[in-house]
Design a protein around this motif. Structure first.
Motif, PDB file in Angstrom:
ATOM      1  N   UNK A  68      39.047  19.260  49.721  1.00  0.00           N
ATOM      2  CA  UNK A  68      38.661  17.809  49.628  1.00  0.00           C
ATOM      3  C   UNK A  68      37.932  17.506  51.063  1.00  0.00           C
ATOM      4  N   UNK A  69      37.420  18.403  51.609  1.00  0.00           N
ATOM      5  CA  UNK A  69      36.738  18.262  52.951  1.00  0.00           C
ATOM      6  C   UNK A  69      35.630  17.409  52.828  1.00  0.00           C
ATOM      7  N   UNK A  70      34.979  17.686  51.923  1.00  0.00           N
ATOM      8  CA  UNK A  70      33.576  17.085  51.604  1.00  0.00           C
ATOM      9  C   UNK A  70      32.470  16.754  52.684  1.00  0.00           C
ATOM     10  N   UNK A  71      32.325  17.943  53.525  1.00  0.00           N
ATOM     11  CA  UNK A  71      31.550  17.992  54.688  1.00  0.00           C
ATOM     12  C   UNK A  71      30.541  19.170  54.269  1.00  0.00           C
ATOM     13  N   UNK A  72      29.427  18.826  54.712  1.00  0.00           N
ATOM     14  CA  UNK A  72      28.186  19.965  54.688  1.00  0.00           C
ATOM     15  C   UNK A  72      28.670  21.010  55.545  1.00  0.00           C
ATOM     16  N   UNK A  73      28.687  22.362  55.055  1.00  0.00           N
ATOM     17  CA  UNK A  73      28.666  23.444  55.791  1.00  0.00           C
ATOM     18  C   UNK A  73      30.146  23.772  56.387  1.00  0.00           C
ATOM     19  N   UNK A  74      30.983  23.383  55.716  1.00  0.00           N
ATOM     20  CA  UNK A  74      32.449  23.413  56.234  1.00  0.00           C
ATOM     21  C   UNK A  74      32.797  24.991  56.769  1.00  0.00           C
TER      22      UNK A  74
END
Length: 156
Positions: A68-74
């Motif tokens: 569920x993070x939804x960030x680029x390049x986690x």
């Protein structure tokens, strides 16, 4: 009324009940925890680990495993700041507030990507709270997404 009419009514009522109950589920299982209980290390079975400090910073690993993070390049994320959500003075809504000393949910903002913020809700009970990074608490937590306090790491 014919069978089609009754079926439509039953489906509509069922949809309303499920929608309302899902919305209440997050609230009914939410846990308000004080800052002292948040500080320490939290881990998930998927391999994510977060360590919160009382200075409102955190370090972590395994953010690429948080669906569920939804960030680029986690996979590049590892540090940042945290804040409980609190009622904004003069407004009806809540905002991240580093002066809040307890809460039901919090925000993570990452040093490596300032545009990446993640909402985390807290649930369970005071003796065994859990947390879940999510974009919507009604969606639930994906398998392996729950983080629980790592008592051994937190008290060593």
């Amino acid at each position: 009324m014919n069978m089609r009419g009754w079926r439509a009514i039953v489906l509509a009522v069922t949809g309303m009940v499920l929608t309302a109950s899902c919305g209440y589920a997050a609230a009914s299982y939410s846990a308000e925890i004080p800052q002292e209980e948040l500080v320490g290390t939290w881990t998930s079975s998927a391999g994510t680990s977060l360590t919160f400090s009382k200075e409102h910073t955190f370090t972590g690993t395994g953010f690429d495993k948080v669906e569920a993070l939804g960030c680029a390049n986690p996979e590049t994320l590892s540090t940042g700041r945290w804040a409980f959500y609190a009622r904004a003075e003069g407004h009806g809504g809540t905002v991240p507030d580093e002066t809040a000393t307890r809460g039901h949910d919090l925000e993570l903002s990452f040093t490596e990507d300032p545009t990446c913020t993640v909402w985390v809700y807290l649930f369970g009970d005071a003796e065994g709270p859990s947390m879940c990074p999510a974009q919507d608490p009604d969606d639930g937590c994906p398998r392996g997404g729950y983080l629980r306090r790592d008592e051994a790491a937190s008290h060593s």
